[in-house]
Design an enzyme around this catalytic site. Structure first.
Site, short mmCIF file in Angstrom:
data_model
loop_
_atom_site.label_atom_id
_atom_site.label_comp_id
_atom_site.label_asym_id
_atom_site.label_seq_id
_atom_site.Cartn_x
_atom_site.Cartn_y
_atom_site.Cartn_z
N HIS A 10 0.85 -1.20 0.00
CA HIS A 10 0.00 0.00 0.00
C HIS A 10 0.88 1.25 0.00
O HIS A 10 2.08 1.18 0.23
CB HIS A 10 -0.92 0.01 1.23
CG HIS A 10 -2.10 -0.91 1.09
ND1 HIS A 10 -2.03 -2.24 1.43
CD2 HIS A 10 -3.37 -0.70 0.65
CE1 HIS A 10 -3.20 -2.82 1.19
NE2 HIS A 10 -4.03 -1.91 0.72
N LYS B 229 -0.53 5.02 4.49
CA LYS B 229 -1.43 4.09 5.22
C LYS B 229 -0.99 3.96 6.68
O LYS B 229 0.19 3.82 6.97
CB LYS B 229 -1.44 2.73 4.52
CG LYS B 229 -2.44 1.76 5.14
CD LYS B 229 -2.82 0.63 4.21
CE LYS B 229 -3.77 -0.36 4.87
NZ LYS B 229 -5.05 0.25 5.28
N1 LIG Z 1 -12.77 -1.03 2.74
C1 LIG Z 1 -12.12 -0.56 1.66
O1 LIG Z 1 -12.38 -0.94 0.51
C2 LIG Z 1 -11.07 0.49 1.86
C3 LIG Z 1 -10.45 1.09 0.77
C4 LIG Z 1 -9.56 2.13 0.98
C5 LIG Z 1 -9.30 2.56 2.26
N2 LIG Z 1 -9.91 1.93 3.30
C6 LIG Z 1 -9.74 2.41 4.66
O2 LIG Z 1 -10.47 3.61 4.78
C7 LIG Z 1 -9.85 4.45 5.75
C8 LIG Z 1 -9.60 5.83 5.13
O3 LIG Z 1 -8.64 5.72 4.11
P1 LIG Z 1 -8.15 7.03 3.32
O4 LIG Z 1 -7.02 6.59 2.47
O5 LIG Z 1 -9.31 7.72 2.72
O6 LIG Z 1 -7.58 7.88 4.55
P2 LIG Z 1 -7.46 9.47 4.67
O7 LIG Z 1 -6.57 9.72 5.83
O8 LIG Z 1 -7.13 10.08 3.36
O9 LIG Z 1 -8.95 9.92 5.03
C9 LIG Z 1 -9.54 9.77 6.29
C10 LIG Z 1 -10.43 10.97 6.49
O10 LIG Z 1 -11.14 10.79 7.72
C11 LIG Z 1 -11.20 12.06 8.33
N3 LIG Z 1 -11.48 12.00 9.76
C12 LIG Z 1 -10.60 11.81 10.78
N4 LIG Z 1 -11.24 11.93 11.96
C13 LIG Z 1 -12.54 12.18 11.68
C14 LIG Z 1 -13.68 12.42 12.48
N5 LIG Z 1 -13.60 12.42 13.81
N6 LIG Z 1 -14.86 12.64 11.86
C15 LIG Z 1 -14.95 12.66 10.51
N7 LIG Z 1 -13.88 12.47 9.69
C16 LIG Z 1 -12.70 12.22 10.27
C17 LIG Z 1 -9.84 12.69 8.06
O11 LIG Z 1 -9.86 14.09 8.25
C18 LIG Z 1 -9.63 12.29 6.62
O12 LIG Z 1 -10.15 13.25 5.73
C19 LIG Z 1 -8.59 3.72 6.19
O13 LIG Z 1 -8.88 2.99 7.37
C20 LIG Z 1 -8.33 2.74 5.06
O14 LIG Z 1 -7.62 1.61 5.46
C21 LIG Z 1 -10.77 0.91 3.13
O1 LIG Z 2 -5.61 2.67 1.17
C1 LIG Z 2 -5.89 1.94 2.12
O2 LIG Z 2 -5.65 2.25 3.31
C2 LIG Z 2 -6.55 0.65 1.87
N1 LIG Z 2 -6.90 -0.08 2.90
C3 LIG Z 2 -7.65 -1.28 2.81
C4 LIG Z 2 -7.19 -2.28 3.84
O3 LIG Z 2 -6.58 -1.93 4.87
O4 LIG Z 2 -7.46 -3.47 3.64
C5 LIG Z 2 -7.64 -1.91 1.46
C6 LIG Z 2 -7.78 -0.90 0.35
C7 LIG Z 2 -6.83 0.25 0.46
#
Ligand SMILES: NC(=O)c1ccc[n+]([C@@H]2O[C@H](COP(=O)([O-])OP(=O)(O)OC[C@H]3O[C@@H](n4cnc5c(N)ncnc54)[C@H](O)[C@@H]3O)[C@@H](O)[C@H]2O)c1
Ligand SMILES: O=C(O)C1=N[C@H](C(=O)O)CCC1
Length: 264
Positions: free
Chosen positions: A156, A160
């Site tokens: 990643h 992350k």
């Molecule tokens: N399930 C999936 O398919 C998938 C895909 C990508 C990322 N993710 C996960 O999603 C999460 C976010 O990833 P990202 O790359 O967008 O991160 P990021 O850091 O770019 O975004 C997170 C956002 O959450 C906001 N935030 C923090 N505290 C907050 C609060 N109290 N209230 C509201 N908003 C708040 C931050 O300001 C930020 O804008 C991570 O845990 C990542 O692992 C999951």
């Molecule tokens: O960008 C990230 O952070 C992602 N998190 C997910 C995970 O922790 O499994 C997967 C997709 C990208």
């Protein structure tokens, strides 16, 4: 009538892609774009922050909204706060955030007794299909004569915050269940001794802007299988979360995964 959607973490990397894609979807109306109290994007138009056209929805902190469903891409503590909010307001919730502690996962499971929740570490169709293939491979290879070493390698981007990825942990759960393996080993260093047959190894690589890549290695004596799935951008996750949100509206309380959403 379009589904009214709230996006939590709307100014983040994922939140922006959800805003951008949902704002082009005729079945969706974005009614709230939620951010942390400390975000310097509060008050800014969510569509503009996402790099698109003005949407007429300003970034705000969590409060009452007309949303039919909420998508969360934030951080674990904020994820728990939005679960609590959805519990109080009886709103369906798609949780895409990863990195929750065990007690936080218990809280989410308890909440799902009262509201419908989709909770999945990867919203990507391709990743969830590879999870199915991993389950099949694990079951077929369980009693392979030479033994099978399973190692999970994930890559990643440098920003992350959790490791290994939630998706890698889910792949590990699937392998453990399918093959009866019990030991989860995170990285290796020094004189570790020989690998044991009960191990599932995890390796987390963090470089550049990689939006997510997982390889499941099944290593036998004489042959190797690798199942690999890699994103080239974040839209697979954003589209999956939007699909899950549409699917969730009107469902009974319960804990669902992308397996159910995609009918896998
Ligand atoms: N399930 C999936 O398919 C998938 C895909 C990508 C990322 N993710 C996960 O999603 C999460 C976010 O990833 P990202 O790359 O967008 O991160 P990021 O850091 O770019 O975004 C997170 C956002 O959450 C906001 N935030 C923090 N505290 C907050 C609060 N109290 N209230 C509201 N908003 C708040 C931050 O300001 C930020 O804008 C991570 O845990 C990542 O692992 C999951
Ligand atoms: O960008 C990230 O952070 C992602 N998190 C997910 C995970 O922790 O499994 C997967 C997709 C990208």
């Amino acid at each position: 009538m379009p589904i009214k959607l709230a996006i939590h973490g709307a100014a983040g990397r994922m939140g922006r892609r959800v805003v951008a894609l949902a704002s082009q979807d005729k079945q969706i109306q974005i009614v709230a774009a939620l951010e942390s109290a400390g975000s310097h994007f509060l008050g800014h138009d969510a569509g503009l922050v996402a790099g698109g056209e003005k949407l007429g929805v300003s970034l705000s902190v969590v409060g009452e909204s007309a949303a039919d469903v909420v998508i969360d891409f934030s951080v674990p503590d904020a994820g728990i706060a939005i679960v609590d909010h959805c519990l109080q307001s009886k709103k369906p919730l798609v949780i895409a955030t990863t990195g929750f502690e065990p007690d936080q996962k218990e809280f989410i499971a308890a909440a799902a007794e009262q509201i419908p929740i989709v909770f999945a570490p990867s919203m990507s169709t391709a990743v969830n299909l590879v999870m199915k293939l991993t389950e099949i491979a694990g079951k077929v290879l369980k009693d392979y004569p030479s033994g099978v070493d399973v190692e999970i390698i994930e890559r990643h981007h440098r920003f992350k915050e959790d490791a290994p990825s939630g998706t890698a942990l889910k792949f590990g759960e699937i392998v453990a269940e399918a093959m009866g393996l019990t030991d989860h080993v995170h990285g290796r260093e020094g004189r570790t001794g020989k690998r044991t047959p009960q191990e599932i190894g995890y390796h987390a690589v963090r470089t550049g802007d990689n939006p997510g890549e997982h390889t499941i290695v099944f290593g036998m004596l004489g042959e190797t299988i690798e199942l690999r799935v890699a994103a080239s951008n974040r839209d697979c996750y954003a589209q999956g979360a939007i699909l899950a949100a549409k699917w969730l509206v009107g469902r009974p309380a319960g804990m669902y995964g992308m397996k159910e959403v995609l009918g896998l």
